[in-house]
Design a protein around this motif. Structure first.
Motif, PDB file in Angstrom:
ATOM      1  N   MET A   1       7.026  25.571  33.353  1.00  0.00           N
ATOM      2  CA  MET A   1       6.069  25.590  34.436  1.00  0.00           C
ATOM      3  C   MET A   1       4.870  24.716  34.051  1.00  0.00           C
ATOM      4  N   LYS A   2       4.466  23.866  34.939  1.00  0.00           N
ATOM      5  CA  LYS A   2       3.330  22.984  34.705  1.00  0.00           C
ATOM      6  C   LYS A   2       2.029  23.730  35.008  1.00  0.00           C
ATOM      7  N   LEU A   3       1.128  23.763  34.018  1.00  0.00           N
ATOM      8  CA  LEU A   3      -0.177  24.398  34.169  1.00  0.00           C
ATOM      9  C   LEU A   3      -1.274  23.353  34.132  1.00  0.00           C
ATOM     10  N   LEU A   4      -2.251  23.494  35.002  1.00  0.00           N
ATOM     11  CA  LEU A   4      -3.471  22.704  34.912  1.00  0.00           C
ATOM     12  C   LEU A   4      -4.519  23.603  34.265  1.00  0.00           C
ATOM     13  N   ILE A   5      -5.181  23.116  33.239  1.00  0.00           N
ATOM     14  CA  ILE A   5      -6.123  23.918  32.466  1.00  0.00           C
ATOM     15  C   ILE A   5      -7.497  23.269  32.522  1.00  0.00           C
ATOM     16  N   ALA A   6      -8.517  24.082  32.810  1.00  0.00           N
ATOM     17  CA  ALA A   6      -9.875  23.547  32.923  1.00  0.00           C
ATOM     18  C   ALA A   6     -10.886  24.568  32.433  1.00  0.00           C
ATOM     19  N   SER A   7     -12.039  24.061  32.058  1.00  0.00           N
ATOM     20  CA  SER A   7     -13.110  24.935  31.584  1.00  0.00           C
ATOM     21  C   SER A   7     -14.459  24.422  32.057  1.00  0.00           C
ATOM     22  N   ASP A   8     -15.379  25.342  32.172  1.00  0.00           N
ATOM     23  CA  ASP A   8     -16.795  24.994  32.356  1.00  0.00           C
ATOM     24  C   ASP A   8     -17.069  24.200  33.634  1.00  0.00           C
ATOM     25  N   ILE A   9     -16.695  24.786  34.775  1.00  0.00           N
ATOM     26  CA  ILE A   9     -17.038  24.206  36.084  1.00  0.00           C
ATOM     27  C   ILE A   9     -18.537  24.363  36.332  1.00  0.00           C
ATOM     28  N   GLU A 133      -5.978  19.254  18.073  1.00  0.00           N
ATOM     29  CA  GLU A 133      -5.634  18.950  16.681  1.00  0.00           C
ATOM     30  C   GLU A 133      -5.268  20.207  15.914  1.00  0.00           C
ATOM     31  N   LYS A 134      -4.517  20.012  14.844  1.00  0.00           N
ATOM     32  CA  LYS A 134      -4.145  21.127  13.978  1.00  0.00           C
ATOM     33  C   LYS A 134      -5.204  21.334  12.913  1.00  0.00           C
ATOM     34  N   LYS A 135      -5.445  22.618  12.600  1.00  0.00           N
ATOM     35  CA  LYS A 135      -6.365  22.977  11.533  1.00  0.00           C
ATOM     36  C   LYS A 135      -5.797  24.210  10.846  1.00  0.00           C
ATOM     37  N   ASP A 136      -5.486  24.079   9.583  1.00  0.00           N
ATOM     38  CA  ASP A 136      -4.977  25.196   8.788  1.00  0.00           C
ATOM     39  C   ASP A 136      -3.773  25.886   9.439  1.00  0.00           C
ATOM     40  N   GLY A 137      -2.872  25.097  10.011  1.00  0.00           N
ATOM     41  CA  GLY A 137      -1.648  25.640  10.587  1.00  0.00           C
ATOM     42  C   GLY A 137      -1.783  26.191  11.996  1.00  0.00           C
ATOM     43  N   ILE A 138      -2.978  26.136  12.566  1.00  0.00           N
ATOM     44  CA  ILE A 138      -3.232  26.588  13.936  1.00  0.00           C
ATOM     45  C   ILE A 138      -3.558  25.358  14.779  1.00  0.00           C
ATOM     46  N   LEU A 139      -2.989  25.288  15.963  1.00  0.00           N
ATOM     47  CA  LEU A 139      -3.308  24.196  16.872  1.00  0.00           C
ATOM     48  C   LEU A 139      -4.524  24.596  17.701  1.00  0.00           C
ATOM     49  N   ILE A 140      -5.576  23.797  17.641  1.00  0.00           N
ATOM     50  CA  ILE A 140      -6.823  24.055  18.378  1.00  0.00           C
ATOM     51  C   ILE A 140      -6.857  23.117  19.578  1.00  0.00           C
ATOM     52  N   LEU A 141      -6.904  23.698  20.783  1.00  0.00           N
ATOM     53  CA  LEU A 141      -6.931  22.911  22.012  1.00  0.00           C
ATOM     54  C   LEU A 141      -8.160  23.252  22.839  1.00  0.00           C
ATOM     55  N   ASN A 142      -8.793  22.224  23.389  1.00  0.00           N
ATOM     56  CA  ASN A 142      -9.932  22.404  24.277  1.00  0.00           C
ATOM     57  C   ASN A 142      -9.850  21.297  25.326  1.00  0.00           C
ATOM     58  N   PRO A 143      -9.779  21.662  26.617  1.00  0.00           N
ATOM     59  CA  PRO A 143      -9.659  20.639  27.657  1.00  0.00           C
ATOM     60  C   PRO A 143     -10.949  19.878  27.921  1.00  0.00           C
ATOM     61  N   GLY A 144     -12.032  20.233  27.231  1.00  0.00           N
ATOM     62  CA  GLY A 144     -13.331  19.628  27.520  1.00  0.00           C
ATOM     63  C   GLY A 144     -13.988  20.347  28.684  1.00  0.00           C
ATOM     64  N   SER A 145     -14.962  19.719  29.287  1.00  0.00           N
ATOM     65  CA  SER A 145     -15.677  20.321  30.411  1.00  0.00           C
ATOM     66  C   SER A 145     -15.435  19.538  31.686  1.00  0.00           C
ATOM     67  N   VAL A 146     -15.210  20.280  32.758  1.00  0.00           N
ATOM     68  CA  VAL A 146     -15.035  19.673  34.069  1.00  0.00           C
ATOM     69  C   VAL A 146     -16.336  19.030  34.538  1.00  0.00           C
ATOM     70  N   SER A 147     -17.479  19.699  34.320  1.00  0.00           N
ATOM     71  CA  SER A 147     -18.719  19.242  34.958  1.00  0.00           C
ATOM     72  C   SER A 147     -19.843  18.818  34.023  1.00  0.00           C
ATOM     73  N   ILE A 148     -19.866  19.304  32.791  1.00  0.00           N
ATOM     74  CA  ILE A 148     -20.977  18.988  31.881  1.00  0.00           C
ATOM     75  C   ILE A 148     -20.409  18.647  30.503  1.00  0.00           C
ATOM     76  N   PRO A 149     -19.674  17.536  30.397  1.00  0.00           N
ATOM     77  CA  PRO A 149     -19.095  17.194  29.100  1.00  0.00           C
ATOM     78  C   PRO A 149     -20.174  16.813  28.082  1.00  0.00           C
ATOM     79  N   LYS A 150     -19.834  16.982  26.817  1.00  0.00           N
ATOM     80  CA  LYS A 150     -20.769  16.656  25.738  1.00  0.00           C
ATOM     81  C   LYS A 150     -20.124  15.693  24.749  1.00  0.00           C
ATOM     82  N   ASN A 151     -20.926  15.193  23.844  1.00  0.00           N
ATOM     83  CA  ASN A 151     -20.494  14.257  22.790  1.00  0.00           C
ATOM     84  C   ASN A 151     -19.912  12.961  23.353  1.00  0.00           C
ATOM     85  N   GLY A 152     -20.423  12.523  24.493  1.00  0.00           N
ATOM     86  CA  GLY A 152     -19.972  11.257  25.071  1.00  0.00           C
ATOM     87  C   GLY A 152     -18.627  11.309  25.772  1.00  0.00           C
ATOM     88  N   ASN A 153     -18.058  12.492  25.916  1.00  0.00           N
ATOM     89  CA  ASN A 153     -16.774  12.632  26.600  1.00  0.00           C
ATOM     90  C   ASN A 153     -16.955  12.521  28.111  1.00  0.00           C
TER      91      ASN A 153
END
Length: 180
Positions: A1-9, A133-153
């Motif tokens: 199933m295809k999911l669209l994932i978003a954060s921080d509207i 990215e992977k860190k210590d065997g765990i995959l860390i995922l963050n879709p970024g922000s929909v409306s207020i991105p940071k760090n030049g994203n």
């Protein structure tokens, strides 16, 4: 199933509309919102077209297609106006044999992991910084922000399909991609 994932509207009617447009274009079956849906919070500037009541209307029209978790800006009053659950601290998703722990990120994050095994996936927002990215065997995922991105994203969302997590901007360009 295809999911669209978003954060921080963060109550942006402008970016919520863009998100719903790409939801249609991507032909996703469900939308996963990782918190901070309506309120911009005291640390953020107002996002483009800040109009929480309009965001409420747009998202309630999709209430049967949305899974959401509570962000640090959500309150019980948000649940009173939104017609889909938004107060869960986390949800578990599955992609093949991968367990995905989805949360906002203000409590559980890479420096304070929830109960996880090697190979599991932590999916969160909160930082407004995209990541895959992977860190210590765990995959860390963050879709970024929909409306207020940071760090030049740029403003971004993600798609999860067939074990591939793809972060895209609203022009449809792939910003980052990783296989679970």
């Amino acid at each position: 199933m295809k999911l669209l994932i978003a954060s921080d509207i963060h109550g942006s009617a402008y970016y919520c509309k863009k998100l719903l447009d790409v939801y249609e274009k991507e032909e996703a079956k469900r939308m996963v919102l990782l918190g901070d849906v309506l309120y911009h919070g005291p640390r953020n500037d107002l996002p483009a077209e800040y109009a929480p009541k309009e965001v409420i209307r747009m998202l309630n029209d999709r209430k049967n297609e949305i899974y959401a978790v509570r962000g640090n800006c959500e309150a019980e009053v948000d649940q009173m106006v939104l017609e889909f659950p938004v107060l869960a601290d986390y949800m578990l998703l599955f992609s093949g044999d991968k367990v995905i722990y989805a949360t906002h990120g203000h409590v559980y994050h890479e420096n304070n992991l929830p109960p996880m095994k090697q190979g599991d996936v932590l999916l969160h927002g909160h930082t407004h910084v995209l990541r895959a990215e992977k860190k210590d065997g765990i995959l860390i995922l963050n879709p970024g922000s929909v409306s207020i991105p940071k760090n030049g994203n740029p403003p971004t969302y993600a798609v999860l399909e067939d074990g591939v997590f793809t972060i895209r901007d609203f022009e449809g360009h792939t910003v980052k991609e990783i296989t679970l």
